[in-house]
Write an enzyme that holds these catalytic residues in place. Structure first.
Site: not given
Ligand code: THU
Ligand code: ZN
Length: 296
Positions: A102, A104, A129, A132
């Site tokens: 992710h 973060e 999310c 994270c």
């Molecule tokens: N994603 C993030 O990078 N951070 C979050 O907290 C929400 C989700 C990314 C993970 C994945 O690559 C895409 O968004 C779809 O979930």
């Molecule tokens: Zn996340």
């Protein structure tokens, strides 16, 4: 400059784009900005620190690799040194979704791998999310950390994660970003030594299965990655992901990897080997060399 970074630059407000261009085109640009550079960018653009960070989020998101979702997330970790570290999500086609990084985690790991000792805030272009939020609850600054989102008032991490489960619930007082130095014996191969150094600085208070990775680039130099464990286990970041974050933020494609070395402890209760091998294989990188060590 890679095409997505150039694209993000072109979408910036004109004064900021003009001020940013020399940084982004420099060979030495490493997807972070020092406190002095941030002050200069603020002066040139007339933006407040928060508005500047918001304006930089598309630059961060331009590092995203999203073969599965095409959903680009950008994050900026604010180090206590005043440096800002960009990060973006990374997805791996043909590997399990659990291997995803992710944005973060990318920005925070970028700061950690750059030897930042703590963070003051994390800014992200979408609401973080649950995974994270839990990952951030492992940080030594979890009690003070501020989460910044565009069009949203800054809030503490604990606003987003009330009644949090964390290290203390497992009787652990150590936190992520506390300095780590596990005593491993050295090795004659410099690439293995780099992986050992990363393993020695890894954070694994729950399993003590310290591990690190070194990825050799174009047979010339390398990037490393440290394992970062989490009290809730699943949000733990494997050492390979940590190294791939740095590889991507330094602007190298996976095809530039000429050797990959994983270092872990012999007879540890868990192993990174098969998951790292599978993820690397999905990226077309073979083989993974594994070196097992004993703590001194
Ligand atoms: N994603 C993030 O990078 N951070 C979050 O907290 C929400 C989700 C990314 C993970 C994945 O690559 C895409 O968004 C779809 O979930
Ligand atoms: Zn996340």
């Amino acid at each position: 400059m890679n095409p997505s970074l150039l694209h993000a630059l072109q979408d910036c407000p004109p004064q900021l784009a003009q001020a940013l261009r020399p940084y982004l085109t420099a060979d030495t640009f490493n997807a972070s900005f020092s406190a002095e550079e941030i002050a200069a960018l603020q002066q040139a653009s007339g933006l407040s620190a928060t508005d500047l960070a918001v304006a930089l989020l598309p630059i961060a998101a331009s590092y995203a690799i999203t073969p599965l979702s095409q959903f680009h997330v950008g994050a900026i970790a604010h180090g206590v040194s005043g440096r800002w570290y960009l990060g973006a999500n990374m997805e791996f086609a043909l590997a399990p979704l659990q291997q995803t990084v992710h944005a973060e985690q990318s920005a925070i790991t970028h700061a950690w791998m750059s030897n930042e000792t703590s963070l003051t805030g994390v800014m992200v272009n979408y609401t973080p999310c649950g995974h994270c939020r839990q990952f951030m609850n492992e940080l030594n600054c979890a009690q003070q950390l501020t989460i910044y989102l565009p069009d949203c008032a800054p809030q503490s991490l604990h606003h987003y994660l009330p009644n949090a489960f964390g290290p203390k619930d497992l009787g652990i007082t150590d936190t992520l970003f506390d300095p780590q130095s596990q005593p491993f014996a050295s090795h004659p191969d410099p690439l293995v030594r780099a992986a050992i150094e990363a393993a020695s600085q890894s954070y694994a208070p729950y399993t003590r299965a310290y591990s690190g990775i070194a990825l050799e680039i174009n047979a010339e130099h390398w990037v490393t990655g440290r394992y970062a464990e989490n009290a809730a286990f699943n949000p733990s970041l494997p050492p390979l992901q940590s190294a791939l974050i740095i590889l991507q933020l330094q602007g190298y494609p996976v095809s530039a990897i000429t050797r990959a070395v994983l270092v872990e402890i012999a007879d540890a209760s868990i192993s990174q080997q098969s998951a790292s091998e599978a993820t690397l294989a999905a990226l077309g990188v073979h083989p993974l060399e594994t070196v097992t060590l004993t703590l001194e």
